[in-house]
Design a protein around this motif. Structure first.
Motif, short mmCIF file in Angstrom:
data_model
loop_
_atom_site.label_atom_id
_atom_site.label_comp_id
_atom_site.label_asym_id
_atom_site.label_seq_id
_atom_site.Cartn_x
_atom_site.Cartn_y
_atom_site.Cartn_z
N GLU A 186 0.79 -1.17 0.20
CA GLU A 186 -0.01 -0.10 0.03
C GLU A 186 0.74 1.33 0.08
N PHE A 187 0.39 2.52 -0.56
CA PHE A 187 1.18 3.55 -0.57
C PHE A 187 0.39 4.38 0.33
N LEU A 188 0.97 5.26 1.38
CA LEU A 188 0.40 6.18 2.21
C LEU A 188 1.36 7.53 1.96
N PHE A 189 0.34 8.61 1.76
CA PHE A 189 1.08 9.87 1.61
C PHE A 189 0.89 10.66 2.85
N SER A 190 2.00 11.03 3.56
CA SER A 190 1.97 11.95 4.63
C SER A 190 2.23 13.21 4.38
N TYR A 191 1.66 14.14 4.90
CA TYR A 191 2.05 15.67 4.84
C TYR A 191 2.11 16.21 6.08
N GLY A 192 2.36 15.22 7.28
CA GLY A 192 2.29 15.90 8.62
C GLY A 192 3.16 15.18 9.55
N THR A 193 2.63 14.65 10.67
CA THR A 193 3.57 14.09 11.76
C THR A 193 3.91 12.52 11.41
N LEU A 194 3.27 12.13 10.26
CA LEU A 194 3.69 10.44 10.12
C LEU A 194 4.99 10.75 9.21
N ASP A 200 -6.31 14.31 21.70
CA ASP A 200 -6.31 13.13 22.28
C ASP A 200 -4.66 12.87 23.11
N ALA A 201 -4.63 12.55 24.27
CA ALA A 201 -3.49 12.43 25.16
C ALA A 201 -2.55 11.55 24.45
N GLN A 202 -2.62 10.59 24.07
CA GLN A 202 -1.68 9.41 23.48
C GLN A 202 -1.10 10.23 22.00
N VAL A 203 -1.85 10.58 21.21
CA VAL A 203 -1.33 11.64 19.81
C VAL A 203 -0.44 12.66 20.45
N LEU A 204 -0.79 13.49 21.42
CA LEU A 204 -0.06 14.60 21.76
C LEU A 204 1.29 13.84 22.22
N ALA A 205 1.34 12.99 23.04
CA ALA A 205 2.63 12.37 23.76
C ALA A 205 3.65 11.88 22.68
N THR A 206 2.84 11.36 21.47
CA THR A 206 3.68 10.68 20.27
C THR A 206 4.13 11.66 19.54
N SER A 207 3.31 12.81 19.02
CA SER A 207 3.76 13.77 18.17
C SER A 207 4.54 14.88 18.63
N GLY A 208 4.10 15.21 20.01
CA GLY A 208 4.56 16.38 20.73
C GLY A 208 3.97 17.68 20.21
N LYS A 209 2.88 17.53 19.41
CA LYS A 209 2.44 18.76 18.67
C LYS A 209 1.07 19.00 19.08
N THR A 210 0.53 20.02 19.42
CA THR A 210 -1.05 20.43 19.91
C THR A 210 -1.61 20.49 18.57
N HIS A 211 -1.01 20.76 17.41
CA HIS A 211 -1.85 21.05 16.14
C HIS A 211 -1.15 20.40 15.15
N HIS A 212 -2.21 19.69 14.37
CA HIS A 212 -1.66 18.81 13.38
C HIS A 212 -2.22 19.39 11.92
#
Length: 126
Positions: free
Chosen positions: A9-17, A50-62
């Motif tokens: 599969e192909f996944l296009f990421s423009y952000g935290t991924l 989401d607390a887990q996403v905040l902890a993983t990315s370290g960012k408050t806005h995506h």
């Protein structure tokens, strides 16, 4: 039922991924990819609570993809080859404000991308 460990599969990421710590936490490995562009979109910002996403990315806005339908608009990002299981892990990482949909990149590649869930699904012209 057969599961594949080969990227199919192909996944296009423009952000935290695109961030290595997010990839390690989400996929258990660093992804390698290539630059591409998604025409007809711009990015907005989404506040993450989401607390887990905040902890993983370290960012408050995506960043959030927003369709404009204008070919002159476009969002730069990276396209990664992932396994179906890794795609499921990406689904689990993304908050409910995102919806995974197929898009056609500037290169012609059909890829999955996370878009604003409030916008109707359109899908690429195949």
């Amino acid at each position: 039922m057969t599961t594949t460990t080969e990227p199919s599969e192909f996944l296009f990421s423009y952000g935290t991924l695109q961030l290595e710590p997010v990839q390690i936490a989400t996929f258990g490995r660093r992804l390698s990819g290539r630059l591409d562009r998604l025409p007809g979109y711009i990015t907005g910002l989404l506040e993450i609570t989401d607390a887990q996403v905040l902890a993983t990315s370290g960012k408050t806005h995506h960043p959030m993809l927003v369709s404009t339908g204008r070919p002159q608009d476009g969002v730069d990002g990276t396209v990664f080859a992932v396994t179906p299981a890794e795609l499921a892990h990406a689904d689990a990482y993304e908050v409910a404000d995102y919806r995974r949909d197929r898009v056609r990149l500037a290169s012609g590649t059909l890829a999955w991308a996370y878009l604003d869930a409030r916008q109707p699904a359109s899908g690429p012209d195949i």
